[in-house]
Design an enzyme around this catalytic site. Structure first.
Site, short mmCIF file in Angstrom:
data_model
loop_
_atom_site.label_atom_id
_atom_site.label_comp_id
_atom_site.label_asym_id
_atom_site.label_seq_id
_atom_site.Cartn_x
_atom_site.Cartn_y
_atom_site.Cartn_z
N HIS A 77 -20.79 11.73 85.92
CA HIS A 77 -21.98 11.15 85.28
C HIS A 77 -22.20 9.75 85.84
O HIS A 77 -21.26 9.08 86.30
CB HIS A 77 -21.85 11.14 83.76
CG HIS A 77 -20.74 10.31 83.20
ND1 HIS A 77 -20.83 8.95 83.02
CD2 HIS A 77 -19.49 10.64 82.76
CE1 HIS A 77 -19.70 8.48 82.49
NE2 HIS A 77 -18.87 9.50 82.33
N ASP A 79 -24.14 7.34 84.05
CA ASP A 79 -24.39 6.36 83.00
C ASP A 79 -23.09 5.67 82.60
O ASP A 79 -21.99 6.21 82.80
CB ASP A 79 -25.04 7.00 81.78
CG ASP A 79 -24.17 8.10 81.16
OD1 ASP A 79 -23.83 9.05 81.88
OD2 ASP A 79 -23.82 8.00 79.96
N ASP A 109 -14.89 4.68 84.83
CA ASP A 109 -15.57 5.73 84.05
C ASP A 109 -17.07 5.69 84.31
O ASP A 109 -17.81 5.05 83.58
CB ASP A 109 -15.27 5.50 82.57
CG ASP A 109 -15.83 6.58 81.67
OD1 ASP A 109 -16.20 7.65 82.17
OD2 ASP A 109 -15.91 6.34 80.45
N GLU A 141 -24.12 10.99 79.56
CA GLU A 141 -22.87 11.59 79.10
C GLU A 141 -22.27 10.77 77.96
O GLU A 141 -21.70 11.32 77.02
CB GLU A 141 -21.88 11.68 80.26
CG GLU A 141 -20.61 12.44 79.97
CD GLU A 141 -19.48 11.61 79.37
OE1 GLU A 141 -18.48 12.18 78.93
OE2 GLU A 141 -19.61 10.36 79.35
N GLU A 142 -22.40 9.45 78.05
CA GLU A 142 -21.80 8.57 77.05
C GLU A 142 -22.48 8.67 75.69
O GLU A 142 -21.98 8.13 74.70
CB GLU A 142 -21.82 7.12 77.54
CG GLU A 142 -21.03 6.86 78.82
CD GLU A 142 -19.53 6.98 78.63
OE1 GLU A 142 -19.09 7.31 77.52
OE2 GLU A 142 -18.79 6.74 79.61
N GLU A 169 -13.53 12.91 85.43
CA GLU A 169 -13.21 11.87 84.44
C GLU A 169 -11.81 11.32 84.71
O GLU A 169 -10.95 12.02 85.27
CB GLU A 169 -13.29 12.44 83.02
CG GLU A 169 -14.68 12.75 82.55
CD GLU A 169 -15.45 11.52 82.07
OE1 GLU A 169 -14.89 10.41 82.11
OE2 GLU A 169 -16.61 11.70 81.66
#
Length: 373
Positions: A77, A79, A109, A141-142, A169
Site C-alpha cells: 500500500h 498510504d 510501513d 490500507e491504514e 508488510e
C-alpha cells in the site's frame, strides 16, 4: 530535496522519492501513482491505474510478463499514517540517512517494500519469465483496507487468476502464515438538548449510548474465555472501545454521543459477528467503518515453500496485526506476508528501514523472478 530522476534500479533513491509524496491515508495519491506508473511503464510493464470511487485516489496494477498466464502478485500500500509527532528530528516526508537507517514516514510501513519492488522491476523485465509477476499498490490500507477491494474486483479483466500473493508488510522478511481479521464500527445515540437544570425537558444522548458501551465492555471480557488460537498474542479474539465523544458543556444536556469500537478476530472467526452485542441494540445508529477477514495459509501450501525459498527464512505461524492478505485470500488468491522491517517501528516518530533490509528485499524479489524463469 528528493532525487528528481532516480536510477530505476536504486531502491534507496526510489524510496526517497516515494517518501516525498505525503500520501496520508484518506488524501489524494495521484502524484505518487503517476510517478510509479511512469517508472513501471518505462521498464516495459503493462500498467493499469484504477481510480477509486472517491475520485481523488487510485490503486495501481502492473504486470511484468504474460498477463494471460497464472503468476504471482507483490502487494503493497502507498498510504501512510499522519506524521505530526513532535519527536521527529526532521521533515518526515524527506528521507534522511543516518547510521545505515533510512528515516521517513512510511519507510518501514510500507514504502520500503514498494521501493524494493520498483527497483527490481528492470531485472524482472530482462528475465525470460515463464509466469508473470504482478505489482499491486493500493490506497487507504491504514483506514481498514478500503482501497484494495476495488482493485480485486477488477483483477479478472487484468490477468489470469494468480497463483499467490506476497504482501510486503513488515515481518523481518520472515513469511507469516496467518493474521487476525478486523471490523470497526461507529455507534451513535441521539438526544434532545436543553438546560442541565431541567433534565426532564431533554434527552441525554450520552446516557442513551451507555447500553452500547456496556455491551462492548462485557463482550471484550467474554472474548477472553472464547475460542483460542495459540499462534496469536493474545490468543483470543478481542474488542475495544477506541473513542467516545459527546456533549458541548457540563450544563447542556447532550443531544449526540458516539463511540468507535473495533473487534479483531482469530482465524475462523468473522470479525463483524464479534460486534453483534453492540450493533443489534435498539436506540443506536450503526455505521460500519471497515472490515477485513483473517488470513490463514496452510503451512504445506506451495506459496509457503516459495516464500521461504526466496526470503531464506522459514515461515512463522501468525501475527496479530491485520493486512490486505486476508482480502486476497477471500478473493481466491492464496496469500502470505513477507516484507522488510519491524512492525514495532511503524506509526512512530523516526520510522525507519535499514539499507541492508532494503537491499535484501530487492534480492528477494529478484529471486522470485529467477524461480519463474
Amino acid at each position: 530535496m528528493p532525487i528528481a530522476d532516480p536510477d530505476p534500479t536504486d531502491a534507496a533513491a526510489l524510496l526517497d522519492r516515494l517518501v516525498s509524496f505525503p500520501t496520508v491515508a484518506g488524501r489524494p495519491n495521484d502524484d505518487l501513482m503517476t510517478f510509479v506508473a511512469d517508472h513501471l511503464a518505462s521498464c516495459g510493464a503493462r500498467v493499469h491505474l484504477l481510480p477509486g470511487p472517491e475520485g481523488d485516489r487510485s490503486n495501481l496494477f502492473a504486470t511484468i510478463g504474460d498477463p494471460g498466464r497464472p503468476g504471482y502478485v507483490l502487494s503493497g500500500h502507498v498510504d501512510v499514517v499522519p506524521a505530526e509527532e513532535p519527536e521527529w528530528q526532521g521533515d518526515p516526508f524527506a528521507l534522511r540517512r543516518a547510521g545505515g537507517r533510512l528515516i521517513g514516514r512510511g519507510a518501514c510501513d510500507m514504502k520500503g517494500f514498494d521501493a524494493a519492488v520498483l527497483a527490481a522491476v528492470p531485472a524482472l523485465a530482462a528475465m525470460p519469465l515463464a509466469a508473470p509477476v504482478h505489482v499491486a499498490l493500493s490506497y487507504d490500507e491504514e483506514l481498514g483496507c478500503r482501497g484494495v477491494p476495488h482493485m480485486l474486483a477488477r483483477l479478472p479483466e487484468l490477468c489470469a487468476p494468480p497463483l499467490g500473493c506476497i504482501v510486503g508488510e513488515p515481518s523481518g522478511l520472515v513469511p507469516v502464515l496467518a493474521h487476525k481479521g478486523k471490523a470497526a464500527v461507529k455507534v451513535t445515540a441521539r438526544g434532545r438538548a436543553g438546560h442541565s437544570s431541567r433534565p426532564d425537558q431533554g434527552e441525554n444522548a450520552i446516557h442513551a449510548l451507555l447500553p452500547a458501551l456496556n455491551a462492548a465492555a462485557a463482550q471484550a471480557e467474554a472474548l477472553r474465555d472464547g475460542p483460542q488460537d495459540a499462534r496469536f498474542a493474545p490468543p483470543y479474539s478481542s474488542l475495544q472501545i477506541g473513542t467516545v465523544a459527546g456533549g458541548q458543556a457540563l450544563n447542556i444536556i447532550p443531544d449526540r454521543a458516539e463511540a468507535c469500537i473495533e473487534a479483531r478476530g482469530i482465524a475462523g472467526v468473522e470479525p463483524r459477528s464479534l460486534l453483534d452485542p453492540v450493533t443489534t441494540l435498539p436506540g443506536v445508529e450503526v455505521e460500519w467503518l471497515s472490515s477485513y477477514p483473517a488470513l490463514a495459509l496452510d503451512p504445506d501450501h506451495d506459496l509457503a515453500a516459495l516464500a521461504a525459498a526466496i526470503s531464506g527464512n522459514a515461515p512463522v505461524g501468525a501475527v496479530s496485526f491485520g493486512t490486505e492478505a486476508g482480502l486476497f485470500q477471500q478473493a481466491g488468491i492464496p496469500a502470505i506476508i513477507c516484507g522488510p522491517g519491524d512492525i514495532a517501528r511503524a506509526h512512530k516518530p523516526e520510522e525507519y528501514l535499514t539499507e541492508a533490509e532494503l537491499a535484501a528485499t530487492v534480492e528477494m524479489v529478484q529471486a522470485l523472478g529467477r524461480r519463474l524463469c
